[in-house]
Design an enzyme around this catalytic site. Sequence first.
Site, PDB file in Angstrom:
ATOM      1  N   ALA A  67      36.387 -13.004  91.671  1.00 36.49           N
ATOM      2  CA  ALA A  67      37.268 -12.450  92.597  1.00 36.49           C
ATOM      3  C   ALA A  67      37.416 -11.148  92.689  1.00 36.49           C
ATOM      4  O   ALA A  67      36.614 -10.362  91.662  1.00 36.49           O
ATOM      5  CB  ALA A  67      38.906 -12.686  92.205  1.00 36.49           C
ATOM      6  N   GLU A 135      37.307 -13.237  82.632  1.00 39.24           N
ATOM      7  CA  GLU A 135      38.636 -12.822  83.127  1.00 39.24           C
ATOM      8  C   GLU A 135      39.429 -12.104  81.982  1.00 39.24           C
ATOM      9  O   GLU A 135      39.954 -11.160  81.975  1.00 39.24           O
ATOM     10  CB  GLU A 135      39.513 -13.773  83.604  1.00 39.24           C
ATOM     11  CG  GLU A 135      39.250 -14.546  85.105  1.00 39.24           C
ATOM     12  CD  GLU A 135      38.194 -15.156  85.117  1.00 39.24           C
ATOM     13  OE1 GLU A 135      37.535 -15.574  84.152  1.00 39.24           O
ATOM     14  OE2 GLU A 135      37.903 -15.906  86.197  1.00 39.24           O
TER      15      GLU A 135
HETATM   16  N1  COA Z   1      34.819  -7.538  92.129  1.00 38.08           N
HETATM   17  C1  COA Z   1      34.529  -6.531  92.985  1.00 38.08           C
HETATM   18  N2  COA Z   1      33.462  -5.746  92.821  1.00 38.08           N
HETATM   19  C2  COA Z   1      32.409  -6.075  91.894  1.00 38.08           C
HETATM   20  C3  COA Z   1      32.750  -7.503  91.136  1.00 38.08           C
HETATM   21  C4  COA Z   1      33.676  -8.091  91.113  1.00 38.08           C
HETATM   22  N3  COA Z   1      34.180  -9.213  90.804  1.00 38.08           N
HETATM   23  N4  COA Z   1      31.458  -7.698  90.394  1.00 38.08           N
HETATM   24  C5  COA Z   1      30.530  -6.835  90.871  1.00 38.08           C
HETATM   25  N5  COA Z   1      31.097  -6.005  91.741  1.00 38.08           N
HETATM   26  C6  COA Z   1      30.618  -4.807  92.358  1.00 38.08           C
HETATM   27  C7  COA Z   1      30.463  -3.453  91.498  1.00 38.08           C
HETATM   28  O1  COA Z   1      31.603  -2.887  91.367  1.00 38.08           O
HETATM   29  C8  COA Z   1      29.409  -2.701  92.231  1.00 38.08           C
HETATM   30  O2  COA Z   1      29.684  -2.095  93.333  1.00 38.08           O
HETATM   31  P1  COA Z   1      29.655  -0.483  93.540  1.00 38.08           P
HETATM   32  O3  COA Z   1      28.184  -0.563  93.701  1.00 38.08           O
HETATM   33  O4  COA Z   1      30.373  -0.249  94.889  1.00 38.08           O
HETATM   34  O5  COA Z   1      29.998   0.236  92.254  1.00 38.08           O
HETATM   35  C9  COA Z   1      28.438  -3.932  92.663  1.00 38.08           C
HETATM   36  O6  COA Z   1      29.069  -4.834  92.867  1.00 38.08           O
HETATM   37  C10 COA Z   1      27.171  -4.038  91.742  1.00 38.08           C
HETATM   38  O7  COA Z   1      27.714  -4.316  90.547  1.00 38.08           O
HETATM   39  P2  COA Z   1      27.264  -3.561  89.168  1.00 38.08           P
HETATM   40  O8  COA Z   1      28.362  -3.702  88.288  1.00 38.08           O
HETATM   41  O9  COA Z   1      26.635  -2.136  89.536  1.00 38.08           O
HETATM   42  O10 COA Z   1      26.038  -4.461  88.706  1.00 38.08           O
HETATM   43  P3  COA Z   1      25.296  -4.769  87.351  1.00 38.08           P
HETATM   44  O11 COA Z   1      24.177  -5.575  87.676  1.00 38.08           O
HETATM   45  O12 COA Z   1      25.334  -3.615  86.461  1.00 38.08           O
HETATM   46  O13 COA Z   1      26.530  -5.804  86.629  1.00 38.08           O
HETATM   47  C11 COA Z   1      27.990  -7.818  86.805  1.00 38.08           C
HETATM   48  C12 COA Z   1      26.669  -7.115  87.252  1.00 38.08           C
HETATM   49  C13 COA Z   1      28.090  -9.179  87.432  1.00 38.08           C
HETATM   50  C14 COA Z   1      27.727  -8.110  85.239  1.00 38.08           C
HETATM   51  C15 COA Z   1      29.027  -6.921  86.806  1.00 38.08           C
HETATM   52  O14 COA Z   1      29.350  -6.313  87.947  1.00 38.08           O
HETATM   53  C16 COA Z   1      30.471  -7.463  86.396  1.00 38.08           C
HETATM   54  O15 COA Z   1      30.805  -7.537  85.454  1.00 38.08           O
HETATM   55  N6  COA Z   1      31.194  -7.939  87.476  1.00 38.08           N
HETATM   56  C17 COA Z   1      32.484  -8.316  87.228  1.00 38.08           C
HETATM   57  C18 COA Z   1      32.798  -9.737  86.670  1.00 38.08           C
HETATM   58  C19 COA Z   1      33.929 -10.309  86.405  1.00 38.08           C
HETATM   59  O16 COA Z   1      34.577  -9.763  85.500  1.00 38.08           O
HETATM   60  N7  COA Z   1      34.512 -11.373  87.261  1.00 38.08           N
HETATM   61  C20 COA Z   1      35.732 -11.710  87.124  1.00 38.08           C
HETATM   62  C21 COA Z   1      36.605 -11.397  88.080  1.00 38.08           C
HETATM   63  S1  COA Z   1      38.307 -11.845  87.814  1.00 38.08           S
END
Ligand code: COA
Length: 261
Positions: A67, A135
């Site tokens: 999300a 989460e």
């Molecule tokens: N919601 C909103 N934005 C998200 C997102 C999410 N669930 N997952 C990734 N993004 C965004 C990041 O904020 C970033 O945006 P920006 O470039 O404007 O800063 C972009 O996507 C790229 O993500 P980034 O974290 O820079 O890539 P990464 O390769 O270093 O890491 C993940 C990738 C997926 C491991 C990491 O983004 C992450 O942990 N995301 C959240 C996962 C999560 O907790 N999901 C459950 C949500 S309830």
Amino acid sequence: MADFKNILTDVKNGVLHLTINREDKMNALNFETLEELKEIFEDVSDTKEIKAVIITGSGEKAFVAGADISEIASLNEVNARKFAENGQEIFSMIENCHKPVIAVTNGYTLGGGCELAMACHMRIATANAKFGQPEVNLGIIPGYGGTQRLTILIGRGKANELMMTGDMIGAEEAKNLGLVNHVLPTKEEALAKAEEIIAKILSKAPLAIGMIIDCVNSAFVPDENGFQTEANSFARCVKSGDYKEGTSAFLEKRQPHFKGE
Ligand code: COA
């Protein structure tokens, strides 16, 4: 099908291809994307040209990374419940759709992304897919049905471990646990596998396929007697022209031609 802001739609050979298209945000599901999914699935049942659905994510990095955290960062107790119930309702629509729905997951399949994939009838992953319910790292729990569907798919112990640690697992481990059906090296190959499975399903009797979906789902609804659902569905099948066609074709040693009637 109408154009949507966050989801690409394309119908090929009766298969609706949905691509969650927020690549710069790892295809995170914001409210708008969820509403678009709802609108699409409201139409899928009634649209004759659509016989199956494949859901994937844009780009190579993510299916859906959850999300949209920027939206869930400011929830309160009242709208958090609505948030979860709304997501659960939309994902249940997918799960209960009478047309086969397959998730092709590449890269990060996390949180709401894993929950979306689990609401589909099958999952096909690319070798680089990573699954998880992280989460707990945000001080919350899965809210779009993840606590239920993950437990059903991989069992209580492993589901507890994944949700409590927030760890990610790779595609092969996900396959060994029963979370995904097949793992293919690339997204193209994973899509081809999904299309192959769908082509086979579409050669069968459509009403029977819808009833299989109902019966399988009913195995996981505590108040429902799945055996009764099965017996009722079985009885409904024999009222169909497809039943007559399938049995006649076998006895006449020919291929059946099902009409979904
Ligand atoms: N919601 C909103 N934005 C998200 C997102 C999410 N669930 N997952 C990734 N993004 C965004 C990041 O904020 C970033 O945006 P920006 O470039 O404007 O800063 C972009 O996507 C790229 O993500 P980034 O974290 O820079 O890539 P990464 O390769 O270093 O890491 C993940 C990738 C997926 C491991 C990491 O983004 C992450 O942990 N995301 C959240 C996962 C999560 O907790 N999901 C459950 C949500 S309830």
